[in-house]
Write a protein that holds these residues in place. Structure first.
Motif, PDB file in Angstrom:
ATOM      1  N   SER A 100      16.487   2.734   3.521  1.00  0.00           N
ATOM      2  CA  SER A 100      15.127   2.197   3.524  1.00  0.00           C
ATOM      3  C   SER A 100      14.469   2.396   2.170  1.00  0.00           C
ATOM      4  O   SER A 100      14.813   3.309   1.422  1.00  0.00           O
ATOM      5  CB  SER A 100      14.282   2.887   4.605  1.00  0.00           C
ATOM      6  N   ALA A 101      13.506   1.528   1.865  1.00  0.00           N
ATOM      7  CA  ALA A 101      12.702   1.653   0.651  1.00  0.00           C
ATOM      8  C   ALA A 101      11.245   1.735   1.067  1.00  0.00           C
ATOM      9  O   ALA A 101      10.744   0.864   1.788  1.00  0.00           O
ATOM     10  CB  ALA A 101      12.931   0.457  -0.267  1.00  0.00           C
ATOM     11  N   THR A 102      10.559   2.787   0.612  1.00  0.00           N
ATOM     12  CA  THR A 102       9.167   3.033   0.987  1.00  0.00           C
ATOM     13  C   THR A 102       8.343   3.270  -0.269  1.00  0.00           C
ATOM     14  O   THR A 102       8.790   3.990  -1.176  1.00  0.00           O
ATOM     15  CB  THR A 102       9.070   4.279   1.887  1.00  0.00           C
ATOM     16  N   GLY A 143       5.596   3.252  -7.234  1.00  0.00           N
ATOM     17  CA  GLY A 143       6.840   3.990  -7.084  1.00  0.00           C
ATOM     18  C   GLY A 143       7.480   3.694  -5.742  1.00  0.00           C
ATOM     19  O   GLY A 143       6.811   3.273  -4.800  1.00  0.00           O
ATOM     20  N   VAL A 144       8.784   3.909  -5.663  1.00  0.00           N
ATOM     21  CA  VAL A 144       9.548   3.598  -4.457  1.00  0.00           C
ATOM     22  C   VAL A 144      10.507   4.738  -4.147  1.00  0.00           C
ATOM     23  O   VAL A 144      11.197   5.250  -5.045  1.00  0.00           O
ATOM     24  CB  VAL A 144      10.351   2.288  -4.621  1.00  0.00           C
ATOM     25  N   VAL A 157      17.427   9.470  -1.292  1.00  0.00           N
ATOM     26  CA  VAL A 157      18.516   9.174  -2.215  1.00  0.00           C
ATOM     27  C   VAL A 157      18.002   9.111  -3.653  1.00  0.00           C
ATOM     28  O   VAL A 157      18.649   9.586  -4.588  1.00  0.00           O
ATOM     29  CB  VAL A 157      19.198   7.842  -1.838  1.00  0.00           C
ATOM     30  N   ALA A 158      16.831   8.511  -3.840  1.00  0.00           N
ATOM     31  CA  ALA A 158      16.271   8.369  -5.190  1.00  0.00           C
ATOM     32  C   ALA A 158      14.786   8.094  -5.093  1.00  0.00           C
ATOM     33  O   ALA A 158      14.299   7.551  -4.091  1.00  0.00           O
ATOM     34  CB  ALA A 158      16.976   7.247  -5.953  1.00  0.00           C
ATOM     35  N   VAL A 159      14.074   8.467  -6.151  1.00  0.00           N
ATOM     36  CA  VAL A 159      12.669   8.101  -6.303  1.00  0.00           C
ATOM     37  C   VAL A 159      12.573   7.269  -7.572  1.00  0.00           C
ATOM     38  O   VAL A 159      12.905   7.738  -8.661  1.00  0.00           O
ATOM     39  CB  VAL A 159      11.764   9.342  -6.388  1.00  0.00           C
ATOM     40  N   LEU A 160      12.136   6.023  -7.429  1.00  0.00           N
ATOM     41  CA  LEU A 160      12.144   5.063  -8.535  1.00  0.00           C
ATOM     42  C   LEU A 160      10.746   4.818  -9.066  1.00  0.00           C
ATOM     43  O   LEU A 160       9.748   5.044  -8.379  1.00  0.00           O
ATOM     44  CB  LEU A 160      12.773   3.748  -8.067  1.00  0.00           C
ATOM     45  N   ARG A 161      10.694   4.287 -10.290  1.00  0.00           N
ATOM     46  CA  ARG A 161       9.426   4.101 -10.985  1.00  0.00           C
ATOM     47  C   ARG A 161       9.367   2.717 -11.602  1.00  0.00           C
ATOM     48  O   ARG A 161      10.364   1.976 -11.564  1.00  0.00           O
ATOM     49  CB  ARG A 161       9.291   5.180 -12.057  1.00  0.00           C
ATOM     50  N   SER A 187       0.849  -1.186   0.000  1.00  0.00           N
ATOM     51  CA  SER A 187       0.000   0.000   0.000  1.00  0.00           C
ATOM     52  C   SER A 187       0.889   1.241   0.000  1.00  0.00           C
ATOM     53  O   SER A 187       2.103   1.152   0.184  1.00  0.00           O
ATOM     54  CB  SER A 187      -0.920   0.013   1.217  1.00  0.00           C
ATOM     55  N   LYS A 188       0.293   2.406  -0.204  1.00  0.00           N
ATOM     56  CA  LYS A 188       1.050   3.653  -0.207  1.00  0.00           C
ATOM     57  C   LYS A 188       1.717   3.888   1.149  1.00  0.00           C
ATOM     58  O   LYS A 188       1.125   3.614   2.187  1.00  0.00           O
ATOM     59  CB  LYS A 188       0.117   4.822  -0.537  1.00  0.00           C
ATOM     60  N   ARG A 189       2.946   4.351   1.126  1.00  0.00           N
ATOM     61  CA  ARG A 189       3.775   4.654   2.300  1.00  0.00           C
ATOM     62  C   ARG A 189       4.105   3.405   3.132  1.00  0.00           C
ATOM     63  O   ARG A 189       4.408   3.512   4.315  1.00  0.00           O
ATOM     64  CB  ARG A 189       3.105   5.707   3.192  1.00  0.00           C
ATOM     65  N   ALA A 190       4.091   2.245   2.512  1.00  0.00           N
ATOM     66  CA  ALA A 190       4.476   1.012   3.216  1.00  0.00           C
ATOM     67  C   ALA A 190       6.000   0.849   3.176  1.00  0.00           C
ATOM     68  O   ALA A 190       6.660   1.270   2.217  1.00  0.00           O
ATOM     69  CB  ALA A 190       3.805  -0.199   2.579  1.00  0.00           C
ATOM     70  N   THR A 191       6.558   0.253   4.210  1.00  0.00           N
ATOM     71  CA  THR A 191       7.992  -0.019   4.246  1.00  0.00           C
ATOM     72  C   THR A 191       8.270  -1.319   3.510  1.00  0.00           C
ATOM     73  O   THR A 191       7.798  -2.388   3.905  1.00  0.00           O
ATOM     74  CB  THR A 191       8.497  -0.129   5.697  1.00  0.00           C
ATOM     75  N   ILE A 192       9.022  -1.239   2.434  1.00  0.00           N
ATOM     76  CA  ILE A 192       9.396  -2.427   1.662  1.00  0.00           C
ATOM     77  C   ILE A 192      10.583  -3.115   2.327  1.00  0.00           C
ATOM     78  O   ILE A 192      10.606  -4.317   2.489  1.00  0.00           O
ATOM     79  CB  ILE A 192       9.705  -2.030   0.209  1.00  0.00           C
ATOM     80  N   PHE A 193      11.564  -2.334   2.711  1.00  0.00           N
ATOM     81  CA  PHE A 193      12.602  -2.809   3.630  1.00  0.00           C
ATOM     82  C   PHE A 193      13.128  -1.606   4.396  1.00  0.00           C
ATOM     83  O   PHE A 193      12.987  -0.459   3.945  1.00  0.00           O
ATOM     84  CB  PHE A 193      13.734  -3.591   2.939  1.00  0.00           C
ATOM     85  N   ALA A 194      13.682  -1.859   5.571  1.00  0.00           N
ATOM     86  CA  ALA A 194      14.140  -0.787   6.453  1.00  0.00           C
ATOM     87  C   ALA A 194      15.659  -0.803   6.566  1.00  0.00           C
ATOM     88  O   ALA A 194      16.303  -1.844   6.396  1.00  0.00           O
ATOM     89  CB  ALA A 194      13.517  -0.937   7.838  1.00  0.00           C
ATOM     90  N   GLN A 195      16.207   0.357   6.836  1.00  0.00           N
ATOM     91  CA  GLN A 195      17.642   0.493   7.067  1.00  0.00           C
ATOM     92  C   GLN A 195      18.046  -0.454   8.193  1.00  0.00           C
ATOM     93  O   GLN A 195      17.452  -0.457   9.262  1.00  0.00           O
ATOM     94  CB  GLN A 195      17.930   1.940   7.447  1.00  0.00           C
ATOM     95  N   GLY A 196      19.060  -1.304   7.917  1.00  0.00           N
ATOM     96  CA  GLY A 196      19.512  -2.270   8.904  1.00  0.00           C
ATOM     97  C   GLY A 196      18.954  -3.664   8.714  1.00  0.00           C
ATOM     98  O   GLY A 196      19.439  -4.626   9.331  1.00  0.00           O
ATOM     99  N   ASP A 197      17.940  -3.836   7.850  1.00  0.00           N
ATOM    100  CA  ASP A 197      17.410  -5.172   7.556  1.00  0.00           C
ATOM    101  C   ASP A 197      18.457  -6.000   6.819  1.00  0.00           C
ATOM    102  O   ASP A 197      19.353  -5.461   6.148  1.00  0.00           O
ATOM    103  CB  ASP A 197      16.157  -5.087   6.668  1.00  0.00           C
ATOM    104  N   ALA A 198      18.318  -7.322   6.903  1.00  0.00           N
ATOM    105  CA  ALA A 198      19.199  -8.208   6.148  1.00  0.00           C
ATOM    106  C   ALA A 198      18.965  -8.002   4.652  1.00  0.00           C
ATOM    107  O   ALA A 198      17.826  -7.873   4.204  1.00  0.00           O
ATOM    108  CB  ALA A 198      18.930  -9.657   6.526  1.00  0.00           C
ATOM    109  N   ALA A 199      20.055  -7.948   3.874  1.00  0.00           N
ATOM    110  CA  ALA A 199      19.975  -7.732   2.423  1.00  0.00           C
ATOM    111  C   ALA A 199      20.054  -9.080   1.717  1.00  0.00           C
ATOM    112  O   ALA A 199      21.131  -9.652   1.582  1.00  0.00           O
ATOM    113  CB  ALA A 199      21.103  -6.802   1.970  1.00  0.00           C
ATOM    114  N   LYS A 200      18.903  -9.578   1.268  1.00  0.00           N
ATOM    115  CA  LYS A 200      18.850 -10.925   0.685  1.00  0.00           C
ATOM    116  C   LYS A 200      18.179 -10.980  -0.679  1.00  0.00           C
ATOM    117  O   LYS A 200      18.152 -12.033  -1.298  1.00  0.00           O
ATOM    118  CB  LYS A 200      18.096 -11.865   1.631  1.00  0.00           C
TER     119      LYS A 200
END
Length: 226
Positions: free
Chosen positions: A97-99, A59-60, A74-78, A37-50
């Motif tokens: 983080s990616a939101t 958009g992210v 840092v960036a806004v992706l599409r 959903s909008k403004r959801a956390t896809i991954f957070a700073q410090g999460d395991a990178a897998k």
């Protein structure tokens, strides 16, 4: 079993852009589809990178937070963009983080599966590397922009980049929804300053927000003006 061919489309006798989505589908890549959903956390700073992720729709926003809690975008992706690729270089945890900035659908590809694909499919590998290098150049340009340009120029440049001005394909004149708060975070200023210059751009005819945020190519004059 023959290897899947990289999808190519032709229009008017000319080859059009490589379709990463079509290739990921045709190659039988092990992946899962996740909706946010909008403004959801896809991954957070410090999460395991897998995993590496690919945006199907929405958009992210990629951001980092310092020790005092200040956030920088840092960036806004599409759609069509990859993110989370740091794991491919041995990054054990997420450095930012990616939101989601809108209702968003992403393909989630396991790190090992992505590494296998990059080794097996050289053309896809070339496209992926070119995509990542292009984005890294953009991040470097953003940093230079923050250091040397005025708030007005930074905002104009950010809007043109979001509209993909100068891309080989036609720029998208109507932008997906992006808040003034996000724009402020992208260019390192306050929402009030963004609001001030957005109103100025509107009065000058550089933008129009009657039916979404429409960007006029004349906005480039702000970036080029000394």
């Amino acid at each position: 079993m023959p290897k899947p061919s990289l999808p190519r489309r032709y229009e008017g006798g000319k080859q059009v852009a490589f379709d990463a989505q079509a290739f990921l589908d045709s190659a039988g890549v092990a992946k899962k589809v996740v909706d946010f959903s909008k403004r959801a956390t896809i991954f957070a700073q410090g999460d395991a990178a897998k995993h590496v992720m690919y945006i199907q729709r929405g958009g992210v926003k990629l951001s980092v937070v310092n020790t005092t809690g200040k956030e920088a975008v840092v960036a806004v992706l599409r759609p069509g963009d990859f993110f989370g690729e740091g794991c491919l270089a041995g990054q054990p945890i997420r450095m930012g983080s990616a939101t989601s900035t809108a209702p968003t659908t992403v393909l989630v590809i396991d790190k090992d599966e992505m590494i296998r694909l990059l080794h097996a499919e050289h053309e896809f590998s070339d496209r992926f590397i070119a995509h990542m290098l292009s984005r890294n150049i953009r991040v470097e340009e953003d940093l230079i922009d923050q250091l040397f340009n005025s708030t007005e120029k930074r905002l104009a440049r950010a809007l043109l980049l979001l509209a993909r001005y100068g891309k080989k394909d036609e720029p998208q004149r109507i932008l997906p929804k992006v808040s003034q708060e996000t724009l402020a975070e992208m260019i390192g200023t306050t929402r009030s300053r963004v609001n001030l210059f957005m109103n100025k751009f509107k009065k000058l005819g550089f933008i129009d927000n009657k039916n979404g945020l429409e960007i006029n190519s004349s906005l480039l004059s702000v970036v080029l003006h000394d």
